[in-house]
Design a protein around this motif. Structure first.
Motif, PDB file in Angstrom:
ATOM      1  N   GLU A 143      -9.175   7.805  13.094  1.00 43.39           N
ATOM      2  CA  GLU A 143      -9.326   6.378  12.822  1.00 43.39           C
ATOM      3  C   GLU A 143      -9.417   5.578  14.114  1.00 43.39           C
ATOM      4  N   LEU A 144     -10.139   4.480  14.033  1.00 39.50           N
ATOM      5  CA  LEU A 144     -10.245   3.574  15.162  1.00 39.50           C
ATOM      6  C   LEU A 144      -8.940   2.818  15.350  1.00 39.50           C
ATOM      7  N   VAL A 145      -8.633   2.494  16.598  1.00 35.82           N
ATOM      8  CA  VAL A 145      -7.401   1.788  16.910  1.00 35.82           C
ATOM      9  C   VAL A 145      -7.338   0.455  16.166  1.00 35.82           C
ATOM     10  N   ALA A 146      -8.458  -0.231  16.011  1.00 38.05           N
ATOM     11  CA  ALA A 146      -8.471  -1.518  15.304  1.00 38.05           C
ATOM     12  C   ALA A 146      -7.976  -1.354  13.873  1.00 38.05           C
ATOM     13  N   VAL A 178      -5.944   0.972  12.822  1.00 45.37           N
ATOM     14  CA  VAL A 178      -4.525   1.305  12.909  1.00 45.37           C
ATOM     15  C   VAL A 178      -3.704   0.035  13.121  1.00 45.37           C
ATOM     16  N   LEU A 179      -4.188  -0.843  13.986  1.00 46.15           N
ATOM     17  CA  LEU A 179      -3.468  -2.091  14.252  1.00 46.15           C
ATOM     18  C   LEU A 179      -3.348  -2.953  13.004  1.00 46.15           C
ATOM     19  N   GLU A 180      -4.364  -2.959  12.164  1.00 51.14           N
ATOM     20  CA  GLU A 180      -4.318  -3.732  10.927  1.00 51.14           C
ATOM     21  C   GLU A 180      -3.210  -3.232  10.007  1.00 51.14           C
ATOM     22  N   ARG A 181      -2.897  -1.979  10.096  1.00 50.02           N
ATOM     23  CA  ARG A 181      -1.909  -1.364   9.220  1.00 50.02           C
ATOM     24  C   ARG A 181      -0.484  -1.465   9.761  1.00 50.02           C
ATOM     25  N   GLN A 182      -0.343  -1.713  11.046  1.00 50.04           N
ATOM     26  CA  GLN A 182       0.988  -1.750  11.638  1.00 50.04           C
ATOM     27  C   GLN A 182       1.759  -2.967  11.134  1.00 50.04           C
ATOM     28  N   VAL A 183       3.000  -2.755  10.817  1.00 51.34           N
ATOM     29  CA  VAL A 183       3.863  -3.792  10.265  1.00 51.34           C
ATOM     30  C   VAL A 183       4.763  -4.334  11.370  1.00 51.34           C
ATOM     31  N   ALA A 184       4.977  -5.649  11.360  1.00 54.18           N
ATOM     32  CA  ALA A 184       5.883  -6.256  12.333  1.00 54.18           C
ATOM     33  C   ALA A 184       7.258  -5.599  12.230  1.00 54.18           C
ATOM     34  N   GLY A 185       7.834  -5.266  13.357  1.00 54.65           N
ATOM     35  CA  GLY A 185       9.141  -4.630  13.378  1.00 54.65           C
ATOM     36  C   GLY A 185       9.093  -3.112  13.291  1.00 54.65           C
ATOM     37  N   SER A 186       7.915  -2.565  12.997  1.00 53.39           N
ATOM     38  CA  SER A 186       7.769  -1.113  12.929  1.00 53.39           C
ATOM     39  C   SER A 186       7.679  -0.559  14.348  1.00 53.39           C
ATOM     40  N   PRO A 187       8.284   0.604  14.596  1.00 53.14           N
ATOM     41  CA  PRO A 187       8.199   1.176  15.940  1.00 53.14           C
ATOM     42  C   PRO A 187       6.815   1.725  16.275  1.00 53.14           C
ATOM     43  N   GLY A 188       5.959   1.854  15.281  1.00 47.31           N
ATOM     44  CA  GLY A 188       4.625   2.383  15.524  1.00 47.31           C
ATOM     45  C   GLY A 188       4.002   2.912  14.253  1.00 47.31           C
ATOM     46  N   ALA A 232      -1.769   0.556  23.473  1.00 43.74           N
ATOM     47  CA  ALA A 232      -2.272  -0.117  24.675  1.00 43.74           C
ATOM     48  C   ALA A 232      -3.141   0.827  25.505  1.00 43.74           C
ATOM     49  N   ASP A 233      -2.715   2.084  25.650  1.00 44.96           N
ATOM     50  CA  ASP A 233      -3.499   3.072  26.407  1.00 44.96           C
ATOM     51  C   ASP A 233      -4.848   3.333  25.740  1.00 44.96           C
ATOM     52  N   ALA A 234      -4.862   3.448  24.407  1.00 45.43           N
ATOM     53  CA  ALA A 234      -6.115   3.699  23.683  1.00 45.43           C
ATOM     54  C   ALA A 234      -7.077   2.523  23.845  1.00 45.43           C
ATOM     55  N   ILE A 235      -6.557   1.324  23.789  1.00 39.42           N
ATOM     56  CA  ILE A 235      -7.406   0.134  23.974  1.00 39.42           C
ATOM     57  C   ILE A 235      -7.974   0.102  25.385  1.00 39.42           C
ATOM     58  N   GLU A 236      -7.157   0.410  26.372  1.00 42.60           N
ATOM     59  CA  GLU A 236      -7.628   0.415  27.766  1.00 42.60           C
ATOM     60  C   GLU A 236      -8.687   1.493  27.978  1.00 42.60           C
ATOM     61  N   ARG A 237      -8.490   2.697  27.411  1.00 40.05           N
ATOM     62  CA  ARG A 237      -9.502   3.753  27.543  1.00 40.05           C
ATOM     63  C   ARG A 237     -10.816   3.332  26.898  1.00 40.05           C
ATOM     64  N   ARG A 283      -9.286  10.825  22.762  1.00 34.66           N
ATOM     65  CA  ARG A 283      -9.904   9.520  22.969  1.00 34.66           C
ATOM     66  C   ARG A 283     -10.098   8.752  21.671  1.00 34.66           C
ATOM     67  N   ARG A 284      -9.754   9.353  20.539  1.00 39.40           N
ATOM     68  CA  ARG A 284      -9.939   8.636  19.282  1.00 39.40           C
ATOM     69  C   ARG A 284      -8.769   7.679  19.083  1.00 39.40           C
ATOM     70  N   SER A 285      -7.654   8.151  18.632  1.00 39.22           N
ATOM     71  CA  SER A 285      -6.546   7.263  18.301  1.00 39.22           C
ATOM     72  C   SER A 285      -5.592   7.094  19.459  1.00 39.22           C
ATOM     73  N   GLY A 286      -5.593   8.002  20.411  1.00 45.24           N
ATOM     74  CA  GLY A 286      -4.633   7.902  21.509  1.00 45.24           C
ATOM     75  C   GLY A 286      -3.268   8.432  21.127  1.00 45.24           C
ATOM     76  N   ALA A 287      -3.165   9.051  19.994  1.00 47.26           N
ATOM     77  CA  ALA A 287      -1.873   9.518  19.508  1.00 47.26           C
ATOM     78  C   ALA A 287      -1.307  10.611  20.395  1.00 47.26           C
ATOM     79  N   THR A 288      -0.008  10.615  20.494  1.00 47.57           N
ATOM     80  CA  THR A 288       0.653  11.703  21.200  1.00 47.57           C
ATOM     81  C   THR A 288       0.916  12.817  20.198  1.00 47.57           C
ATOM     82  N   ARG A 289       0.768  14.014  20.642  1.00 53.10           N
ATOM     83  CA  ARG A 289       1.031  15.167  19.779  1.00 53.10           C
ATOM     84  C   ARG A 289       2.360  15.788  20.192  1.00 53.10           C
TER      85      ARG A 289
END
Length: 74
Positions: A11-14, A16-26, A45-50, A66-72
């Motif tokens: 998924e695109l970071v945009a 993912v951001l739409e789905r993030q809830v205020a107060g959620s750690p991620g 932030a790293d995914a957006i910068e890349r 380079r897709r989501s920037g997620a850590t594995r």
């Protein structure tokens, strides 16, 4: 974990951001129903910068997701 926002690894970071809830750690990254990573504020932030650098023709980090920037998990 079930209440945490989730996203797929492609998924695109945009989206993912739409789905993030205020107060959620991620956002939990899930593939085939299994958690495979986590995107906290730093990873977002790293995914957006890349994406910004790639859009400008800048360097791409080798071996990074380079897709989501997620850590594995290691």
């Amino acid at each position: 974990i079930a209440a945490m926002p989730s996203a797929g690894p492609d998924e695109l970071v945009a989206a993912v951001l739409e789905r993030q809830v205020a107060g959620s750690p991620g956002v939990l990254v899930v593939e085939h129903g299994l958690p495979i990573g986590f995107m906290g504020p730093r990873e977002v932030a790293d995914a957006i910068e890349r994406a910004r650098l790639v859009g400008r023709g800048g360097p791409q980090p080798g071996g990074a997701d380079r897709r989501s920037g997620a850590t594995r998990p290691s």
